[in-house]
Design a protein around this motif. Structure first.
Motif, PDB file in Angstrom:
ATOM      1  N   THR A 133      50.908  35.984  37.635  1.00 53.59           N
ATOM      2  CA  THR A 133      49.699  35.280  37.034  1.00 53.59           C
ATOM      3  C   THR A 133      49.897  34.696  35.154  1.00 53.59           C
ATOM      4  OG1 THR A 133      50.157  36.740  35.052  1.00 53.59           O
ATOM      5  CG2 THR A 133      49.329  37.595  37.927  1.00 53.59           C
ATOM      6  N   PHE A 183      45.122  35.302  37.549  1.00 51.17           N
ATOM      7  CA  PHE A 183      45.627  35.114  38.598  1.00 51.17           C
ATOM      8  C   PHE A 183      44.624  34.698  39.471  1.00 51.17           C
ATOM      9  CE2 PHE A 183      44.551  39.396  37.628  1.00 51.17           C
ATOM     10  CZ  PHE A 183      43.899  40.052  38.595  1.00 51.17           C
ATOM     11  N   GLN A 222      40.952  37.916  36.254  1.00 51.34           N
ATOM     12  CA  GLN A 222      41.901  38.240  35.391  1.00 51.34           C
ATOM     13  C   GLN A 222      41.902  39.517  34.928  1.00 51.34           C
ATOM     14  OE1 GLN A 222      39.894  35.819  32.206  1.00 51.34           O
ATOM     15  NE2 GLN A 222      39.074  37.581  31.276  1.00 51.34           N
TER      16      GLN A 222
END
Length: 199
Positions: free
Chosen positions: A63, A94, A102
């Motif tokens: 991420t 991500f 998110q």
């Protein structure tokens, strides 16, 4: 060279799976024997281990982090009692299942901790997984800055203690942390035999 790289990747995968299975075994032991186990004494004899999805590398996702140095407080509803105030210093962005996602990361207001709390729901919630959502946590090795990469491992997602007994009060994932994809990773619904519902 390729064969060597494949062997290294396979060995790393086997280590990762072994670590997850050991963590799960340790948690079963805690739930079975520890005085602070969330499983109530009257049903502990029926406990035969928690239920999990098989570990899958695709749910271990990199991420990109957005960091807010002066985050506004947010109140998270809980299963019982008054809401709890948290700060929201982090957003993790991500891709999962080919979709941009998110999740917000929280830290309880007034607590001095490096642990980032990530409660979430997904399309398994209320089906294969606990109907109030699940939790993840991450504790970075150093202070995060904008643009850093952090791996979130949904294979480590776990149920809050209130999944096993209504005597616990647990923060609920806010709507901003409801994912619109299926995440069949981590802990499944708790076995019915060990759930004590006081409602």
């Amino acid at each position: 060279m390729a064969d060597s790289e494949d062997a290294d990747a396979e060995a790393e995968y086997e280590r990762w799976v072994s670590e997850i299975k050991q963590m799960r075994a340790d948690k079963d032991e805690f739930f079975t024997e520890h005085p602070q186990s969330p499983i109530q004494p009257e049903v502990r004899d029926d406990f035969e281990g928690l239920s999990y999805f098989e570990p899958k590398p695709e749910f271990r996702v990199p991420t990109r982090v957005r960091v807010y140095s002066n985050p506004d407080p947010i109140e998270l509803d809980v299963t019982a009692g008054q809401p709890i105030r948290y700060l929201r210093p982090f957003i993790f962005e991500f891709e999962l299942r080919d979709e941009r996602q998110q999740l917000a990361g929280y830290q309880q207001e007034g607590e001095d901790t490096d642990t980032i709390f990530i409660p979430f729901r997904d399309k398994t919630t209320g089906q294969q997984t606990y109907h109030r959502g699940r939790y993840m946590e991450t504790e970075p090795d150093e202070e995060l800055t904008n643009g850093d990469t952090v791996t979130l491992d949904f294979n480590l997602a776990y149920n809050p203690f209130c999944a096993y007994s209504e005597t616990f009060a647990c923060p609920l994932p806010p709507e901003e942390n409801w994912l619109d994809v299926v995440v069949p990773a981590g802990e499944r619904k708790p076995p019915e035999a060990i759930v004590v519902d006081d409602e």
